[in-house]
Scaffold this motif. Sequence first.
Motif, PDB file in Angstrom:
ATOM      1  N   ARG A  79       2.569  -4.649 -18.782  1.00 32.62           N
ATOM      2  CA  ARG A  79       1.796  -4.331 -17.430  1.00 32.62           C
ATOM      3  C   ARG A  79       1.625  -5.593 -16.711  1.00 32.62           C
ATOM      4  O   ARG A  79       1.144  -6.560 -17.118  1.00 32.62           O
ATOM      5  N   ILE A  80       2.083  -5.426 -15.190  1.00 35.78           N
ATOM      6  CA  ILE A  80       1.793  -6.654 -14.561  1.00 35.78           C
ATOM      7  C   ILE A  80       0.424  -6.579 -13.991  1.00 35.78           C
ATOM      8  O   ILE A  80      -0.317  -6.119 -13.539  1.00 35.78           O
ATOM      9  N   TRP A 100       7.254  -7.123  -7.082  1.00 33.62           N
ATOM     10  CA  TRP A 100       6.205  -7.171  -8.400  1.00 33.62           C
ATOM     11  C   TRP A 100       4.738  -7.034  -7.664  1.00 33.62           C
ATOM     12  O   TRP A 100       4.056  -6.373  -8.547  1.00 33.62           O
ATOM     13  N   ARG A 101       4.222  -7.866  -6.682  1.00 37.28           N
ATOM     14  CA  ARG A 101       3.099  -7.608  -6.119  1.00 37.28           C
ATOM     15  C   ARG A 101       2.658  -6.212  -5.953  1.00 37.28           C
ATOM     16  O   ARG A 101       1.648  -5.612  -6.342  1.00 37.28           O
ATOM     17  N   ARG A 102       3.578  -5.382  -5.271  1.00 36.32           N
ATOM     18  CA  ARG A 102       3.283  -3.942  -5.053  1.00 36.32           C
ATOM     19  C   ARG A 102       3.205  -3.123  -6.183  1.00 36.32           C
ATOM     20  O   ARG A 102       2.806  -2.229  -6.327  1.00 36.32           O
ATOM     21  N   ASN A 103       3.689  -3.709  -7.256  1.00 40.35           N
ATOM     22  CA  ASN A 103       3.699  -2.751  -8.634  1.00 40.35           C
ATOM     23  C   ASN A 103       2.645  -3.441  -9.567  1.00 40.35           C
ATOM     24  O   ASN A 103       2.779  -2.814 -10.891  1.00 40.35           O
ATOM     25  N   GLY A 145       0.758  -1.096   0.011  1.00 39.04           N
ATOM     26  CA  GLY A 145       0.058   0.003   0.044  1.00 39.04           C
ATOM     27  C   GLY A 145       0.871   1.254  -0.046  1.00 39.04           C
ATOM     28  O   GLY A 145       0.350   2.266   0.044  1.00 39.04           O
ATOM     29  N   GLY A 146       2.218   1.138  -0.021  1.00 38.32           N
ATOM     30  CA  GLY A 146       2.988   2.442   0.281  1.00 38.32           C
ATOM     31  C   GLY A 146       3.319   2.967   1.508  1.00 38.32           C
ATOM     32  O   GLY A 146       2.423   2.482   2.306  1.00 38.32           O
ATOM     33  N   GLY A 187      11.591   3.955  -3.866  1.00 44.86           N
ATOM     34  CA  GLY A 187      11.666   4.479  -5.088  1.00 44.86           C
ATOM     35  C   GLY A 187      11.487   3.720  -6.213  1.00 44.86           C
ATOM     36  O   GLY A 187      11.377   2.503  -6.225  1.00 44.86           O
ATOM     37  N   VAL A 188      10.924   4.429  -7.098  1.00 47.27           N
ATOM     38  CA  VAL A 188      10.321   3.744  -8.482  1.00 47.27           C
ATOM     39  C   VAL A 188      11.434   3.291  -9.363  1.00 47.27           C
ATOM     40  O   VAL A 188      11.590   2.356 -10.140  1.00 47.27           O
ATOM     41  N   ASP A 189      12.821   3.817  -9.189  1.00 41.42           N
ATOM     42  CA  ASP A 189      13.624   3.331 -10.009  1.00 41.42           C
ATOM     43  C   ASP A 189      14.438   1.958  -9.720  1.00 41.42           C
ATOM     44  O   ASP A 189      15.380   1.602 -10.291  1.00 41.42           O
TER      45      ASP A 189
END
Length: 164
Positions: free
Chosen positions: A119-120, A98-101, A50-51, A87-89
Amino acid sequence: MQQSRGDETTQRIRAVVTDPVAALGLDLEAVELSAAGKRSVLRVAIDKDGGITMDDVADATREVSRVLDESDVMGERAYTLEVTSRGVDRPLTEPRHWRRNRDRLVAVTPHEGEKLTGRITEAGESSATLDVDGTSREVAYDQVARAVVQVEFNRTSTSPGGDA
């Protein structure tokens, strides 16, 4: 190969802060120690499903600082502590990444074969499914040399991971 002093210190820091960070419900994603003049900069990256929020960063900063103050891992060295999000990078290296993205666009470079961008759509413990131009492609994590999220500035979506 002999481990450098910096690598040893980084591993010791990781060992000291992992459990206290986990106790806050956070994952310790990275520990980086670098020289900055007479001081060092210690960067600790955290994440969770969830970030993370600014409160998470503040709580983690207090806890990491407390743990470091109570240990001798930093020695007498002066340092600046920076606690940040993953961070996205950063590359996707764990199933949780992978799950979080899920629903984000990723570029995947396999150990062998052609690079994929898709797209995942699903992410399990050993593989993910990507939508590559309308075709589902399963990607086994152990076959991935590198995978990174692609930043999309113009994407509009109400689904998880979609940035407006």
